[in-house]
Design a protein around this motif. Sequence first.
Motif, mmCIF file in Angstrom:
data_model
loop_
_atom_site.group_PDB
_atom_site.id
_atom_site.type_symbol
_atom_site.label_atom_id
_atom_site.label_comp_id
_atom_site.label_asym_id
_atom_site.label_seq_id
_atom_site.Cartn_x
_atom_site.Cartn_y
_atom_site.Cartn_z
ATOM 1 N N HIS A 341 0.854 -1.178 0.000
ATOM 2 C CA HIS A 341 0.000 0.000 0.000
ATOM 3 C C HIS A 341 0.894 1.233 0.000
ATOM 4 C CE1 HIS A 341 0.992 -0.588 4.249
ATOM 5 N NE2 HIS A 341 0.848 0.718 4.370
ATOM 6 N N GLY A 342 0.243 2.378 -0.111
ATOM 7 C CA GLY A 342 0.978 3.629 -0.028
ATOM 8 C C GLY A 342 1.371 4.172 -1.380
ATOM 9 N N ARG A 343 2.480 4.868 -1.430
ATOM 10 C CA ARG A 343 2.901 5.592 -2.633
ATOM 11 C C ARG A 343 3.492 4.639 -3.665
ATOM 12 N NH1 ARG A 343 7.509 9.983 -3.634
ATOM 13 N NH2 ARG A 343 8.695 8.420 -2.487
ATOM 14 N N TRP A 344 3.090 4.843 -4.927
ATOM 15 C CA TRP A 344 3.647 4.050 -6.011
ATOM 16 C C TRP A 344 4.151 4.969 -7.118
ATOM 17 C CZ3 TRP A 344 0.877 5.526 -10.162
ATOM 18 C CH2 TRP A 344 -0.501 5.772 -10.037
ATOM 19 N N PHE A 345 4.970 4.405 -8.006
ATOM 20 C CA PHE A 345 5.474 5.139 -9.174
ATOM 21 C C PHE A 345 5.207 4.306 -10.411
ATOM 22 C CE2 PHE A 345 8.859 6.424 -12.184
ATOM 23 C CZ PHE A 345 8.536 7.773 -12.292
ATOM 24 N N ASP A 346 4.809 4.965 -11.505
ATOM 25 C CA ASP A 346 4.485 4.289 -12.762
ATOM 26 C C ASP A 346 5.681 4.416 -13.711
ATOM 27 O OD1 ASP A 346 3.478 3.372 -15.178
ATOM 28 O OD2 ASP A 346 1.482 4.200 -14.828
ATOM 29 N N PHE A 347 6.523 3.384 -13.721
ATOM 30 C CA PHE A 347 7.733 3.423 -14.544
ATOM 31 C C PHE A 347 7.413 3.409 -16.032
ATOM 32 C CE2 PHE A 347 9.428 1.900 -10.513
ATOM 33 C CZ PHE A 347 10.601 2.633 -10.406
ATOM 34 N N TYR A 348 6.455 2.607 -16.441
ATOM 35 C CA TYR A 348 6.154 2.472 -17.867
ATOM 36 C C TYR A 348 5.633 3.794 -18.432
ATOM 37 C CZ TYR A 348 4.297 0.433 -22.204
ATOM 38 O OH TYR A 348 4.019 0.146 -23.524
ATOM 39 N N ALA A 349 4.638 4.389 -17.786
ATOM 40 C CA ALA A 349 4.086 5.646 -18.277
ATOM 41 C C ALA A 349 5.126 6.763 -18.225
ATOM 42 C CB ALA A 349 2.849 6.033 -17.474
ATOM 43 N N ASP A 356 7.749 10.925 -25.611
ATOM 44 C CA ASP A 356 6.854 11.756 -26.416
ATOM 45 C C ASP A 356 6.321 12.997 -25.715
ATOM 46 O OD1 ASP A 356 6.606 10.220 -28.940
ATOM 47 O OD2 ASP A 356 5.884 8.645 -27.600
ATOM 48 N N GLY A 357 6.758 13.273 -24.510
ATOM 49 C CA GLY A 357 6.330 14.491 -23.855
ATOM 50 C C GLY A 357 4.861 14.481 -23.479
ATOM 51 N N ARG A 358 4.240 15.664 -23.504
ATOM 52 C CA ARG A 358 2.874 15.802 -23.016
ATOM 53 C C ARG A 358 1.863 14.953 -23.792
ATOM 54 N NH1 ARG A 358 1.522 22.023 -23.054
ATOM 55 N NH2 ARG A 358 2.410 21.716 -25.150
ATOM 56 N N ASP A 359 2.124 14.688 -25.055
ATOM 57 C CA ASP A 359 1.186 13.917 -25.881
ATOM 58 C C ASP A 359 1.521 12.423 -25.887
ATOM 59 O OD1 ASP A 359 -0.164 16.243 -26.569
ATOM 60 O OD2 ASP A 359 1.200 16.634 -28.245
ATOM 61 N N TRP A 360 2.119 11.962 -24.805
ATOM 62 C CA TRP A 360 2.621 10.592 -24.776
ATOM 63 C C TRP A 360 1.523 9.550 -24.932
ATOM 64 C CZ3 TRP A 360 0.882 7.276 -21.026
ATOM 65 C CH2 TRP A 360 0.330 7.824 -19.872
ATOM 66 N N LEU A 361 0.328 9.781 -24.371
ATOM 67 C CA LEU A 361 -0.717 8.767 -24.413
ATOM 68 C C LEU A 361 -1.218 8.561 -25.848
ATOM 69 C CD1 LEU A 361 -2.556 6.775 -23.023
ATOM 70 C CD2 LEU A 361 -4.115 8.653 -22.460
ATOM 71 N N ALA A 362 -1.499 9.647 -26.561
ATOM 72 C CA ALA A 362 -1.954 9.517 -27.949
ATOM 73 C C ALA A 362 -0.869 8.878 -28.811
ATOM 74 C CB ALA A 362 -2.344 10.884 -28.504
ATOM 75 N N ALA A 363 0.381 9.254 -28.576
ATOM 76 C CA ALA A 363 1.483 8.673 -29.358
ATOM 77 C C ALA A 363 1.614 7.184 -29.070
ATOM 78 C CB ALA A 363 2.784 9.405 -29.025
ATOM 79 N N TRP A 364 1.463 6.816 -27.799
ATOM 80 C CA TRP A 364 1.555 5.395 -27.454
ATOM 81 C C TRP A 364 0.441 4.593 -28.114
ATOM 82 C CZ3 TRP A 364 -2.083 2.396 -24.943
ATOM 83 C CH2 TRP A 364 -1.682 1.090 -24.641
ATOM 84 N N ARG A 365 -0.770 5.120 -28.131
ATOM 85 C CA ARG A 365 -1.878 4.389 -28.734
ATOM 86 C C ARG A 365 -1.633 4.136 -30.218
ATOM 87 N NH1 ARG A 365 -6.417 7.884 -25.376
ATOM 88 N NH2 ARG A 365 -6.662 6.367 -23.657
ATOM 89 N N ARG A 366 -1.166 5.141 -30.936
ATOM 90 C CA ARG A 366 -0.862 4.934 -32.358
ATOM 91 C C ARG A 366 0.240 3.902 -32.522
ATOM 92 N NH1 ARG A 366 -1.349 10.649 -32.229
ATOM 93 N NH2 ARG A 366 0.936 10.851 -32.098
ATOM 94 N N ARG A 367 1.265 4.022 -31.697
ATOM 95 C CA ARG A 367 2.409 3.121 -31.815
ATOM 96 C C ARG A 367 2.028 1.690 -31.463
ATOM 97 N NH1 ARG A 367 5.727 6.165 -29.228
ATOM 98 N NH2 ARG A 367 5.434 5.279 -27.139
ATOM 99 N N ALA A 368 1.226 1.509 -30.422
ATOM 100 C CA ALA A 368 0.825 0.162 -30.029
ATOM 101 C C ALA A 368 0.033 -0.514 -31.143
ATOM 102 C CB ALA A 368 0.011 0.195 -28.742
#
Length: 710
Positions: A341-349, A356-368
Amino acid sequence: MKRHAWIWLCLGGLGACHASAMPGVADLAAPDAGARISLDHVQLAGGTEHAGDGVAQQRYVFQPAPRPQIAIAPAGGAWDWSGQGELRLRVQNAMPWAVTLEVAVDGAANQRLQATVGVPAGPAQTLVVPLRATSPRGEGMQAGPPMPFDDHGRPTLLATTVQGALDLRDVRAIRLGVPTPQTAQTLLFGRLDVAPGSASGHDAYAGIVDRYGQFTRADWPEKIDTDAALRAAVQARPATVRSAERDAYGGRLDVHGRDRTGWFRTQKRNGRWQLVTPDGHAFFSLGVNAVITDGGRSYVEGREFMFRDLPPDRGAWAAFYGSGDDRKPEQGASRGIDYNHGRWFDFYAANLYRVDGRDWLAAWRRRALDRLQAWGFNTLGNWSDDALGQAHRLPYTRSIEIAGDYANVSSGYDYWGRMPDPFDPRFAQAAERAAATASAGVRDDPWLLGYFADNELAWAGSGPQGRWGLALGTLAGTASSPAKRAFIADLKAKYRTPTQLAAAWGIALASWDTLDATGFAAPAPDEAHPAIARDYSAWLRRYADAYFRTVAEAIRHHDPHHLFLGGRFAVRTPEAVAACAQYCDVLSFNVYADLPQHGLDLAALHALDKPVLIGEFAFGSTDRGPFGAGPVAVWNEQQRGEAYAKFVAAAASDPNIVGAHWFDYADQPVTGRLLDGENSHFGLVGITDIPFGGFVQAVRAANEQVRDRR
């Protein structure tokens, strides 16, 4: 020499004796008066040797036998190891392969601590066994770091898993054994000691993860050390797969004779089941599970010492930190997992942000999506990002996660929790809500392949009587349990009187009220009372019928178009599978075996005459960072590709199997995912989103062959 031998004080050729420095010390290179050593199917070889660092050692040859072992005991009485935390033993493997060594420390009253370690070939090292029960689960992960590790310049082999209990004030013996060697195995041993504290345990886990989420103590081709290298590797364009012409959904244009309905469906033709696309073409589903961005989260709170260079939890990096408690203590998967429990960190994201900076999610979706299509996949498997399915580039699946305050039943396995009680009216209400949620916005989408219901429910228990676990668990429930009331009603209708039931089951039963007791110990089936197995089997079928009928009705109510893909069986019973076949369009199984034929009873499935989808399969190795290899381990990355190709080819060759979905898209965190600490190398890509080149090449080639041949 004789089968048993005792070594007292000095042995000829072993060098001079010397006194023990402290209680509890023995020297297997030069035995002294502090301990006695017995050999059982173990032989001494030669005299004292000295390793490269000058430390004295002695060769011991473990002969082919069921359990060859060395036993070390105090010369008199027992050792008092109060205040000691570790057993330390100098060891070197003289074989060109790793040798499995079992270490047991015995106390009074059958107390024992025991550990099993793999001693690698190579130079001498120190084996450290904590003098308490421990495992990587206590460090927040399911598999521990590879051994040996460099402990301040000393190669140290830590036993990361120790089982049992021991009163350290009364230690009677230490046993060193090699389990059932097929040929002689030679190990060199030196001084055996005990030491206070458990510094080695801390050091073994210290600094094991770098800023990118990679294991720090190993290298592999895809490992990176700069942001520039990360961006270059992630943004490289994937090679494309060659395949026969296909319709918009991935169906084979050169396979004709299927009806066009506008929805995915199943059809049997010429003795072979197939999925059929909305446009009426044959389709073999090659999918990937968990194509998502949040699988790289791992708890850091309380174990910050494991991580090097974590970003600050402010500014842009604050988005990749979170806190909570995702683990459920009633689930076997989470039991004993600390740092939960407690604090976690998201290494993958965070790595996607670096690329890809701020637009990383949209870039990841296209790439995936680009990658999956280039690698020959045609389906988004369970738990994948909903937005990927809505892009209408690949058919996708949805999961109906049924949750609520309904009653439940223990089957004795309960890995993901207790079984839902389908006899509780609240379960039907929960199924309605779950189906409504899952179908919202997609019931009219032809790209939706279908719905899975729940995942790996505990249809059976564990052990030789595991098949009956749900029946035994039902009768052990409280008197208010809806399932228990239904089971007792069935028994009353069949046997009429408690005396008749008692005779059939071979038990004492004064009245029906006896069955109401919480914890009622129902009998296990035996040959003398065949009625027990018949009654339990009937109950298991009724239970499964109630579950699958309820879920199927909820799906059909909210979405009459799409396929019900079953319940993703892991542990299962024949009764549950037969009930699923009655109410579902497709039977789904999570198969962790080298081949589908070794994980499924395909003859029984053929008799049910229902299409089969393999909802999960995977092969893992430990040469790419994460410490676990999963249920089906192979030696290295090359063998992962070979195993994948064999599995999907075997799946496609079976006339009932209509698809196979790989688990999963990205590697799990080195220090364990939030859900249950699982930390295995299953991915097509690493925690950095860099594809594992050799593996995806093998996957692409295998997918191409299956799609074109099937």
